[in-house]
Write an enzyme that holds these catalytic residues in place. Structure first.
Site, mmCIF file in Angstrom:
data_model
loop_
_atom_site.group_PDB
_atom_site.id
_atom_site.type_symbol
_atom_site.label_atom_id
_atom_site.label_comp_id
_atom_site.label_asym_id
_atom_site.label_seq_id
_atom_site.Cartn_x
_atom_site.Cartn_y
_atom_site.Cartn_z
ATOM 1 C CG ASP A 128 1.569 9.482 3.241
ATOM 2 O OD1 ASP A 128 2.380 8.481 3.292
ATOM 3 O OD2 ASP A 128 1.411 10.110 1.949
ATOM 4 C CD GLU B 4 3.929 9.299 -0.435
ATOM 5 O OE1 GLU B 4 3.957 8.250 0.360
ATOM 6 O OE2 GLU B 4 4.738 9.982 -0.544
ATOM 7 N N GLY C 182 4.692 3.349 2.487
ATOM 8 C CA GLY C 182 5.948 3.141 2.891
ATOM 9 C C GLY C 182 5.806 2.343 4.091
ATOM 10 C CB SER C 183 8.550 0.685 6.246
ATOM 11 O OG SER C 183 8.921 1.710 6.904
ATOM 12 C CB THR C 184 5.490 4.379 9.188
ATOM 13 O OG1 THR C 184 7.010 4.348 8.988
ATOM 14 C CG2 THR C 184 4.782 4.738 10.404
ATOM 15 N N GLY D 258 10.230 6.762 -0.405
ATOM 16 C CA GLY D 258 9.579 5.772 -0.847
ATOM 17 C C GLY D 258 9.319 5.703 -2.217
ATOM 18 C CE LYS E 279 11.448 8.009 8.733
ATOM 19 N NZ LYS E 279 10.278 7.671 8.337
HETATM 20 C C1 5RP Z 1 6.816 7.413 0.487
HETATM 21 C C2 5RP Z 1 7.013 8.354 1.577
HETATM 22 C C3 5RP Z 1 7.009 7.539 2.800
HETATM 23 O O1 5RP Z 1 5.854 8.140 3.538
HETATM 24 C C4 5RP Z 1 8.232 8.197 3.695
HETATM 25 O O2 5RP Z 1 9.526 7.850 2.732
HETATM 26 C C5 5RP Z 1 8.258 7.185 4.796
HETATM 27 O O3 5RP Z 1 8.376 5.839 4.466
HETATM 28 P P1 5RP Z 1 8.956 4.833 5.615
HETATM 29 O O4 5RP Z 1 7.710 4.931 6.803
HETATM 30 O O5 5RP Z 1 8.978 3.584 4.939
HETATM 31 O O6 5RP Z 1 10.139 5.395 6.640
HETATM 32 O O7 5RP Z 1 6.991 9.381 1.549
HETATM 33 O O8 5RP Z 1 7.150 8.043 -0.724
#
Ligand code: 5RP
Length: 234
Positions: A85, A107, A30-32, A101, A125
């Protein structure tokens, strides 16, 4: 960089400090988590950090390789020291919804194999209850799509098959070759039970409820990072 990106990056850099030489590290998606992988790569190259990563998606695998992180598999290292994660929603008990994602199955496999599981999010979140304005991603074997949709409805959910972002295929396809249903259940009263009920539907590979797994959460805020430990909860 937007406020939200700054919050993600701030929390990500803080969480990456937990990783020590010699560890097997689960790398989320993911982006984080992008910022976590970049920082771990920097430490490998510039500080001599020695780690082996286990990625949770093709995307993270490519990024980790590109920034110099050695990779391994669960066959070679079935026990992971620490997994980091992201999440789509985090409740006060540190239960999660993940999978927007599309990497939820790998995961959950990798994160559940970790002795210590860390989540990194921006403050948007955090939620008092799971499910408020947040569907549950559910990975499904393609031929089971319609019966699974019907079973989700009978559990009280409103399922939508995820659409692709860029490709020409009809539906979004995961790294495992499956489809994803995003199921809106509204506010979830009993996430433990719903995780199991979804798991029991034939054709469901995995669902995005991650219950009683998280040890620590880093929440990026406007000017600081809040750290929440499981030990101080419940
Ligand atoms: C991917 C995930 C990601 O960790 C989740 O969607 C958060 O993503 P982002 O950091 O881009 O908001 O579960 O399957």
């Amino acid at each position: 960089m937007s406020w939200k990106e700054e919050e993600k990056k701030r929390a990500a850099l803080e969480s990456a400090k937990l990783v020590k030489t010699g560890q097997v590290v689960g790398l989320g998606t993911g982006s984080t988590i992008y910022y976590v992988v970049e920082e771990l790569g920097r430490r490998v190259r510039e500080e001599g950090l020695k780690i082996i990563g286990i990625p949770t998606s093709n995307q993270t695998e490519a990024q980790a390789k590109g920034c110099g992180i050695a990779l391994t598999t669960l066959d070679e290292h079935p026990q992971i020291d620490i997994a980091i994660d992201g999440a789509d929603q985090v409740d006060p008990n540190l239960n999660l919804i993940k999978g927007m994602g599309g990497a939820l199955t790998r995961e959950k496999i990798v994160d559940s194999a970790a002795k210590y599981f860390v989540i990194v999010v921006d403050e948007s979140k955090m939620s008092n209850k799971l499910g408020i304005n947040q569907p549950i991603p559910i990975e499904v074997i393609p031929m089971a799509l319609t019966p699974v949709m019907n079973k989700i409805k009978s559990l009280g959910g409103n399922p939508i098959v995820r659409q692709p972002t860029k490709t020409n295929s009809k539906y979004f396809v995961t790294d495992n070759g499956n489809f994803v249903i995003d199921a809106d259940f509204g506010e979830i009263k009993n996430p433990e039970k719903l995780e199991i009920d979804l798991k029991m539907i034939p054709g469901v590979v995995e669902n995005g409820l991650f219950i009683n797994m998280t040890h620590k959460v880093y929440v990026g805020e406007k000017t600081s990072v809040k750290v929440i430990d499981k030990e101080t909860k419940s």
